[in-house]
Each structure stands twice: as structure tokens, then as C-alpha cells.
Motif scaffolding. Structure first.
Motif: not given
Length: 381
Positions: A82-83, A161-165, A171-172, A175-177
């Protein structure tokens, strides 16, 4: 949300991003070509960096998961991906992109074998094969999403912008994992070593994974080019063709998920390999658009189905203490196939499909050198 549903969905969402990232790369190289000065050689280097990262990640993180646990490793691999993906949005030159693709590849390569082992170990024996095949079905969702991102986001908000999204969305999922527990099998594992029998199994499995990946990447990455140059499809017809035939992957996974528990791992894998081989040959020799479409549907249905079976079968062949390492070895063999397979079409053209079909037929025979694992505790064979 039931524990089994949560296990498959939370694990599968990361898998979906992995598929998106692998399959979106070719679109990305086109979209970023002008901004980053990407010529043919630069594109090849970026792709190579991505694939090398995946190869190293499979070996490194597979073995690490045996030592420190499945959960911390699959959390780390998703975070790395993600990073690195988000940072790719800020690339100023193509070497910047190549370095970040290498790092993202580490996460991608480590994610797939570790999560497959995790879901296998966290499932009841009667559901184990089905659950891993359903996990692998998220690859198709990622493939569909990759096409959608390329067609809609790249053209509307741009590739940066697509890659950043994509990075922020992944990353979300990280978080839920956090709510997923450690694999119960890993927590109670006994020490084990790769004995002669396990080394033999690893060698056979690696050959199967190589053949599968060699054919998949050798065929599917070149399908748009084949349609355009060999069959005269326009760009729009090519995108439509790829989108609709990709939809056949999901029922392919679902049918395999049913059959691995109904008739077993070996016969399902062998049958799906053989029909994939036949579909590849018939696709190459199609004389009409209708035939092309039908055999492309079959290729998507059966070849992605066999991916699910092999992902379910492999972790069951090894004890918990070395399962991550074995999955990493198999995954690295797949990455070698991923690197070599796409070189075939430029060399011999449509005849590449005959070579791919032969390898898949060989893989169908190789699975019978391995024991059946249906209804058997993983690693007890």
C-alpha cells in the motif's frame, strides 16, 4: 459476520489488490509513458523490477511466516504494497517507478503464499479446499477492477491520482485485517524439517506452478495483442472482448471450489489443466470471432479454476512448520514462469499457444505424482 466469511473476505480483499496491481501494470506503463519518458527498454526494466520483487518476496516472506507467524507477515506485506503503490504516484522519472515497483513487488510476492497458507490452516478440513479456492476467486475481482480502473479512473483522474487512491484503499484493508487472529495451526506447530519426501513434493509442486504461471502470463498478457495483430480487432473491440471473457473466471473458481471437495484435488486440477490446454489450442486455431470468444471463455473459466485448485492443494502437502517456506518456493517458481512466459509470443507468435498447451498437459500428469489430500489433516500425509 461469520468467522469463515470474515476470514475469506478480509484475506481476499488483499488478494484482490494484488491482482489489480499485477494486471494494471501494463495499462500504467502506457498511461505514464509521456510523463516518465518510458521507452520500450524502460518499460521492460520496470516490469522486470516488479517481477523480481515478487520472486524475492515469495521466498523471503514465506520462510519468515514459518518463524514469526502468518498474521504479522501478511500484515507487513500488505502495508509494504500500500505504501509503495501510493508513493508510485509521485514518481518523477521511470527509475523512480522501477524502484517503487520492486518494493511493491516484495509485498505482492510475499502476500499470496502466506495468505493461502493462513486460510488453509484456519479452515476446517471439510471446508479447507473450498475456502482457499474462494480466496483465489478474489483474483478475478481484481482483474475486473483493473480493467475498470484503467478504462475509467486513468482516463478521468489520471494515473497518479489513481495510484494514490489504490494505495490508500489498500491501506484501509490493512486496517480492517487487524481483527484477524493468528493461524491456530501455526500457534501450535511442531518442529519439522524438509525431509527427502517433502523435497520431492516441493520439486513436483514447483514444476506445476511454473507451468501454470508460464502459460497464464504467456497467454493472457498477450491476448490483447493477439486480438489486434492476428485477428484485426479494434482497440474498443479488444477491451470489450477482454472484459466479457474475464467474467468467466468467477464461475470457473466457484465450480473448482465445489469439485475440490466433491471429487478431490488431483482429478479437479488434472481436468482443468487439460481443458485449459485444449481451449488454448482451439483459441489459436479459431477462424471466426464467435469461436475466439467461446474458447477465450473456456480458457478463462478453466485456467483460473486450476489456479484456485493449486493454491488450495499446495499448503496441504506440507507440515505447518515448513508450509510457508514450501509455499514461498512454489510461489518463486511461479514468478520465474511469470518472467519467462511472456517472452514466448514475441519469439514464435501464435504457436506459443501450442507450447503453453503442452506444458499444461504435462502439469495435469505431474499432479498425480502427489498424494490426494481431501479429508486429510494438512501436513499429515
Amino acid at each position: 459476520m461469520t468467522s469463515a466469511f470474515k476470514l475469506i473476505v478480509f484475506s481476499g480483499l488483499g488478494w484482490m489488490f494484488d491482482a489489480m496491481d499485477v494486471l494494471i501494470l501494463s495499462y500504467l506503463l502506457v498511461a505514464a509513458s509521456k510523463d516518465l519518458g518510458l521507452d520500450t527498454q524502460a518499460r521492460a526494466i520496470v516490469v522486470l523490477a516488479n517481477n523480481l520483487g515478487m520472486l524475492i518476496g515469495a521466498i523471503l516472506f514465506g520462510r519468515l511466516s514459518d518463524r514469526v507467524g502468518r498474521r504479522p507477515v501478511f500484515m507487513t506485506t500488505l502495508l509494504i504494497y500500500s505504501v509503495a503503490t501510493a508513493l508510485s504516484a509521485f514518481s518523477r522519472t521511470w527509475p523512480d517507478l522501477a524502484i517503487l515497483r520492486l518494493i511493491a513487488g516484495l509485498g505482492l510476492g510475499g502476500e499470496l503464499p502466506v495468505v493461502a497458507a493462513y486460510v488453509s490452516e484456519s479452515s476446517a478440513p471439510k471446508e479447507r479446499g473450498r475456502n482457499v479456492v474462494l480466496l483465489e476467486s478474489f483474483w478475478s475481482l481484481g482483474a475486473i477492477a483493473a480493467a475498470a480502473v484503467s478504462l475509467f479512473l486513468f482516463t478521468s483522474i489520471g494515473w497518479r491520482a489513481s495510484l494514490l487512491l489504490l494505495g490508500l484503499t489498500a491501506f484501509y484493508v490493512f486496517v480492517i485485517r487487524r481483527t484477524l487472529p493468528e493461524s491456530p495451526a501455526w500457534a501450535t506447530k511442531a518442529e519439522a524439517r524438509l525431509t527427502a519426501e517433502l523435497i520431492r513434493r516441493a520439486a513436483v509442486v514447483s514444476a506445476v506452478w511454473f507451468a501454470l504461471a508460464f502459460g497464464y502470463y504467456g497467454a493472457f498478457l498477450w491476448l490483447p495483442t493477439i486480438l489486434a495483430t492476428e485477428r484485426g480487432f479494434t482497440e474498443v473491440r479488444t477491451y470489450q472482448f477482454m472484459f466479457y471473457t474475464t467474467l468467466a473466471q468467477l464461475p470457473g473458481y466457484f465450480s473448482a471450489a465445489y469439485l475440490v471437495e466433491k471429487i478431490g484435488r488431483r482429478p479437479t486440477a488434472a481436468a482443468y489443466f487439460l481443458v485449459s490446454a485444449l481451449a488454448a489450442l482451439l483459441f489459436a486455431n479459431s477462424v471466426s470471432s464467435t469461436e475466439l470468444f467461446l474458447w477465450a471463455l473456456a480458457l478463462n473459466f478453466f485456467n483460473l479454476g486450476v489456479w484456485g485448485v493449486i493454491y488450495a492443494y499446495t499448503p496441504e502437502l506440507f507440515p505447518t512448520a515448513v508450509r510457508g517456506a514450501a509455499m514461498g518456493i512454489a510461489g518463486s517458481a511461479a514468478r520465474v514462469g511469470m518472467i519467462i512466459g511472456p517472452t514466448l509470443y514475441p519469439l514464435i507468435g501464435i504457436n506459443a499457444m501450442a507450447v503453453i498447451a503442452s506444458l499444461w498437459a504435462l502439469a495435469a500428469a505431474l499432479v498425480y505424482l502427489l498424494p490426494e489430500t481431501r479429508h486429510v489433516q494438512a501436513g499429515d500425509l
